[in-house]
Design a protein around this motif. Sequence first.
Motif, PDB file in Angstrom:
ATOM      1  N   ALA A 359       0.716  -1.290  -0.565  1.00 58.08           N
ATOM      2  CA  ALA A 359       0.063   0.058  -0.160  1.00 58.08           C
ATOM      3  C   ALA A 359       0.617   1.595  -0.330  1.00 58.08           C
ATOM      4  CB  ALA A 359      -1.072   0.554   1.154  1.00 58.08           C
ATOM      5  N   GLU A 360       2.739   1.097   1.087  1.00 57.38           N
ATOM      6  CA  GLU A 360       2.913   2.476   0.236  1.00 57.38           C
ATOM      7  C   GLU A 360       3.708   2.681  -0.541  1.00 57.38           C
ATOM      8  OE1 GLU A 360       6.334   3.952   3.794  1.00 57.38           O
ATOM      9  OE2 GLU A 360       4.200   3.643   5.211  1.00 57.38           O
ATOM     10  N   GLN A 361       4.230   1.048  -0.398  1.00 55.03           N
ATOM     11  CA  GLN A 361       5.959   1.281  -0.970  1.00 55.03           C
ATOM     12  C   GLN A 361       6.321   0.744  -2.914  1.00 55.03           C
ATOM     13  OE1 GLN A 361       8.523   2.656  -0.847  1.00 55.03           O
ATOM     14  NE2 GLN A 361       8.213   2.956   1.518  1.00 55.03           N
ATOM     15  N   SER A 362       4.003   0.008  -3.358  1.00 55.89           N
ATOM     16  CA  SER A 362       4.724  -0.557  -3.579  1.00 55.89           C
ATOM     17  C   SER A 362       3.432  -0.101  -5.652  1.00 55.89           C
ATOM     18  CB  SER A 362       4.537  -2.096  -4.173  1.00 55.89           C
ATOM     19  OG  SER A 362       4.394  -2.943  -5.591  1.00 55.89           O
ATOM     20  N   THR A 372      -4.851   9.277  -9.522  1.00 56.03           N
ATOM     21  CA  THR A 372      -4.699   9.171  -8.175  1.00 56.03           C
ATOM     22  C   THR A 372      -5.032  10.607  -7.536  1.00 56.03           C
ATOM     23  OG1 THR A 372      -2.091   9.998  -9.209  1.00 56.03           O
ATOM     24  CG2 THR A 372      -2.415   8.064  -8.783  1.00 56.03           C
ATOM     25  N   PRO A 373      -4.467  10.997  -6.018  1.00 52.93           N
ATOM     26  CA  PRO A 373      -5.065  12.602  -5.918  1.00 52.93           C
ATOM     27  C   PRO A 373      -3.889  12.910  -5.765  1.00 52.93           C
ATOM     28  CG  PRO A 373      -4.477  10.427  -3.771  1.00 52.93           C
ATOM     29  CD  PRO A 373      -5.242   9.815  -4.832  1.00 52.93           C
ATOM     30  N   TRP A 374      -2.400  12.233  -6.193  1.00 49.18           N
ATOM     31  CA  TRP A 374      -1.051  13.160  -5.892  1.00 49.18           C
ATOM     32  C   TRP A 374      -1.247  13.602  -7.731  1.00 49.18           C
ATOM     33  CZ3 TRP A 374      -2.038   8.508  -3.590  1.00 49.18           C
ATOM     34  CH2 TRP A 374      -1.456   7.143  -4.675  1.00 49.18           C
ATOM     35  N   TRP A 389      -6.005   6.181   0.283  1.00 53.09           N
ATOM     36  CA  TRP A 389      -6.641   5.908  -1.379  1.00 53.09           C
ATOM     37  C   TRP A 389      -6.684   4.861  -1.544  1.00 53.09           C
ATOM     38  CZ3 TRP A 389      -4.600   5.720  -6.389  1.00 53.09           C
ATOM     39  CH2 TRP A 389      -5.956   6.225  -7.611  1.00 53.09           C
ATOM     40  N   THR A 390      -4.959   4.346  -1.936  1.00 55.04           N
ATOM     41  CA  THR A 390      -3.666   3.286  -2.532  1.00 55.04           C
ATOM     42  C   THR A 390      -5.415   2.478  -1.371  1.00 55.04           C
ATOM     43  OG1 THR A 390      -2.688   4.584  -2.444  1.00 55.04           O
ATOM     44  CG2 THR A 390      -1.796   2.060  -2.156  1.00 55.04           C
ATOM     45  N   LYS A 391      -5.261   2.353  -0.526  1.00 53.77           N
ATOM     46  CA  LYS A 391      -5.652   0.781   0.464  1.00 53.77           C
ATOM     47  C   LYS A 391      -7.539   0.605  -1.119  1.00 53.77           C
ATOM     48  CE  LYS A 391      -3.388   0.690   4.732  1.00 53.77           C
ATOM     49  NZ  LYS A 391      -3.560   0.390   6.075  1.00 53.77           N
ATOM     50  N   LYS A 392      -7.548   2.072  -0.921  1.00 56.14           N
ATOM     51  CA  LYS A 392      -8.851   1.279  -2.138  1.00 56.14           C
ATOM     52  C   LYS A 392      -8.961   0.810  -2.751  1.00 56.14           C
ATOM     53  CE  LYS A 392     -11.672   4.799   0.650  1.00 56.14           C
ATOM     54  NZ  LYS A 392     -12.862   6.463   0.486  1.00 56.14           N
ATOM     55  N   VAL A 393      -7.669   1.152  -3.484  1.00 60.62           N
ATOM     56  CA  VAL A 393      -7.466   0.832  -4.627  1.00 60.62           C
ATOM     57  C   VAL A 393      -6.610  -0.470  -4.679  1.00 60.62           C
ATOM     58  CG1 VAL A 393      -5.813   1.053  -7.039  1.00 60.62           C
ATOM     59  CG2 VAL A 393      -6.441   3.171  -5.968  1.00 60.62           C
ATOM     60  N   MET A 394      -6.210  -1.179  -4.038  1.00 64.12           N
ATOM     61  CA  MET A 394      -5.975  -2.063  -4.127  1.00 64.12           C
ATOM     62  C   MET A 394      -7.718  -2.899  -3.912  1.00 64.12           C
ATOM     63  SD  MET A 394      -3.194  -1.858  -0.943  1.00 64.12           S
ATOM     64  CE  MET A 394      -2.525  -3.824  -1.529  1.00 64.12           C
ATOM     65  N   ALA A 395      -8.873  -2.728  -2.892  1.00 60.39           N
ATOM     66  CA  ALA A 395      -9.527  -3.431  -3.211  1.00 60.39           C
ATOM     67  C   ALA A 395     -10.326  -3.458  -4.027  1.00 60.39           C
ATOM     68  CB  ALA A 395      -9.973  -3.104  -2.145  1.00 60.39           C
ATOM     69  N   GLY A 396     -10.311  -2.813  -5.058  1.00 65.78           N
ATOM     70  CA  GLY A 396     -10.378  -2.840  -6.311  1.00 65.78           C
ATOM     71  C   GLY A 396     -11.728  -1.316  -6.628  1.00 65.78           C
ATOM     72  N   GLU A 397     -11.635  -0.276  -5.690  1.00 66.50           N
ATOM     73  CA  GLU A 397     -12.083   0.770  -5.838  1.00 66.50           C
ATOM     74  C   GLU A 397     -11.053   2.384  -6.238  1.00 66.50           C
ATOM     75  OE1 GLU A 397     -14.524   1.363  -2.891  1.00 66.50           O
ATOM     76  OE2 GLU A 397     -15.115  -0.927  -2.582  1.00 66.50           O
ATOM     77  N   PRO A 398     -11.522   2.509  -7.216  1.00 70.55           N
ATOM     78  CA  PRO A 398     -11.755   2.145  -8.476  1.00 70.55           C
ATOM     79  C   PRO A 398     -11.141   1.084  -8.796  1.00 70.55           C
ATOM     80  CG  PRO A 398     -10.395   4.070  -8.648  1.00 70.55           C
ATOM     81  CD  PRO A 398     -11.059   3.624  -7.561  1.00 70.55           C
ATOM     82  N   ARG A 399     -11.201   0.503  -9.797  1.00 67.10           N
ATOM     83  CA  ARG A 399     -10.574  -0.915 -10.595  1.00 67.10           C
ATOM     84  C   ARG A 399      -9.670  -0.093 -10.782  1.00 67.10           C
ATOM     85  NH1 ARG A 399     -10.847  -6.512 -11.157  1.00 67.10           N
ATOM     86  NH2 ARG A 399      -8.974  -7.396 -12.239  1.00 67.10           N
ATOM     87  N   VAL A 400      -8.616  -0.969 -11.736  1.00 72.69           N
ATOM     88  CA  VAL A 400      -8.181  -0.140 -12.875  1.00 72.69           C
ATOM     89  C   VAL A 400      -7.438  -1.451 -13.758  1.00 72.69           C
ATOM     90  CG1 VAL A 400      -5.514   0.556 -12.940  1.00 72.69           C
ATOM     91  CG2 VAL A 400      -6.749   1.001 -11.104  1.00 72.69           C
ATOM     92  N   VAL A 401      -7.781  -1.072 -14.987  1.00 78.79           N
ATOM     93  CA  VAL A 401      -7.573  -2.436 -15.518  1.00 78.79           C
ATOM     94  C   VAL A 401      -7.530  -1.747 -16.792  1.00 78.79           C
ATOM     95  CG1 VAL A 401      -8.532  -4.109 -17.036  1.00 78.79           C
ATOM     96  CG2 VAL A 401      -9.123  -4.321 -14.884  1.00 78.79           C
TER      97      VAL A 401
END
Length: 599
Positions: A359-362, A372-374, A389-401
């Motif tokens: 979540a923090e480094q990768s 991204t917000p940054w 915010w990154t942890k939400k992306v990891m859970a698929g919100e939003p889904r990156v495909v």
Amino acid sequence: MQRAVAALAALLLLAAGAAAAPAAPADACGVDCSSTFVPALFGACLLGVNANATVLPSIDVAAWDQARRTFNYRTLRSPAAIFYAQSTEEVAAVVKCAHDWGVAVSPAAGRQGFQGLSVPDGALVVDVTALTNTSLSQDGNTFTVGAGNSNVMTVSALHATNTTGAAVPTGVCSFVGTAGFVLGGGFGLLGRYAGLACDSLVGLEMVLANGTVVKANKTHHSDLLWASCGGGGGTLGIATSFDFNVTRLPNDGRLTYLSIGYAGGVPSTVASFKTFQDALPALDRRFGFTYDISLGARLGLTGLFLGEPAEALQLLRAAGLLERLDSEPVATPDTSDVATNVSAGFLLKGFPSFYEMAAEQSVPFWTPPSITPWGPFSNYTPSAANVAWTKKVMAGEPRVVGGPLYNVWHYSQSRLSAALPDAGIQALAQPRAGRRVGDPAADATAFPHRDKLFVLDAVVAVPSETADAAASSFETVSTLAEPANVVNSFLSTIKPHLGASEAAYANYQPNALANFEAAFWGGNAARLAAIKAAYDTLGTFNKPYTVSGAAAPAAAALAPDAPAPAPVPPPTGAATPGARAGTLVATAVAASVLALLLF
């Protein structure tokens, strides 16, 4: 129903005026490619399964144009249809539609392949990104993952089970689909400790070419399980879920993230890289690395250690891996647990779990800056808000495909991203004795390259403004020939130093191999071809770099528990996929990856 009727009418009109011309190169024929060899009633069959999940160019060109995108902009192709499956049952139904009407099939999930092979011309693309269910067995030893999950979604879902120290091997690139990653083998940071990702695979659910759904494990359809560890995605069928053995990490899962930067210049980089090669065979297997050599001939190592920062520091120093460090700091006291002990050159930071480290480094590095917000990664800081915010992306919100979020045209895969002079390349290419990727024998799974130490690849990523200009004018070859030549020049320079054999990793999709089956699967190619011939009699799954079953050994070579499924014949007059295998267009601009020294 009204939509299905209207769609059928549109399909019949299209069929009445369509000429059965050979498919032209991608980007040159657009919708025309999609209709070649595709019977109108095939589209009606898809709409009958789920009209809302079916995307056909004859009904909505704009939706089809968006749905056919992959993450690499230069691989724009023209599939017959895209179907967004909502269940295994829907996958089975549309595969049977394609089988009955003689249309080739390709599964798609992460769409991260560098040649964009999940979306071939003239084929039905079955997108499985909706299949994201996960579950942990009652004993905590088996984690079941739907084929629509990405690497980070798998990590996030396992973390949510609150199982201390639990892990399944995943890849370095966060948004690569778990399905394609595993089916090709699966290199990742846990590889030296737990093996390839597919080494943890103990079962899977697969839809075969005739629409049959089977469960493969070590006692039933064991040949499918064997082939699914390195045989490549979309070769034998469409995998809809995977059962992984859960690895218990040491130190209750607490680990150390590491980043080491070395001084630039050819002499320093060659010396540092040779030290790295020599150290790996005996280095503690709790270390996992990825490396890059970037502009200015600068070597960088990133990875993890399955233990505390203080022990990592001691082991790295003893191995000589903290010499010739870069003068530019990569850490400050507030970002590294041991930065105050070293003036510059590296970062070591402890995390309570693999999930927290990712979540923090990768994940931030791989997240498209447009969402991204940054913004660009250069602006990223591991603030609480950014990590949340990154942890939400990891859970698929939003889904990156894949698709337009990336906005960069990639040539090949990146682990070695700047060519060195000939002398430097020759020094780097000298093989060293090394550990296996996991402990299995070469023929234990379809993936054969257990005795290799490194993978060397080359990449050129074209800036977004150049890519946009090329995309808008379709001048792909003329606009982007130079970066392709850079890649090919590097590969031509390094290849003579590697000996006579060609070994390649199927997931990197190289396209200039003399014999890709031998390069990908070595001595396992014949057995893989036999399995392919038994389970996909008509060649329904025939995208480029799929093993051919045409010259397969006799069926007696198959495992006795897995008889060949009875084929369902197509309707009278329907074309068979094998009859038009040549219409699948290879990559428009040949920028090859030669797999050299796998790790």
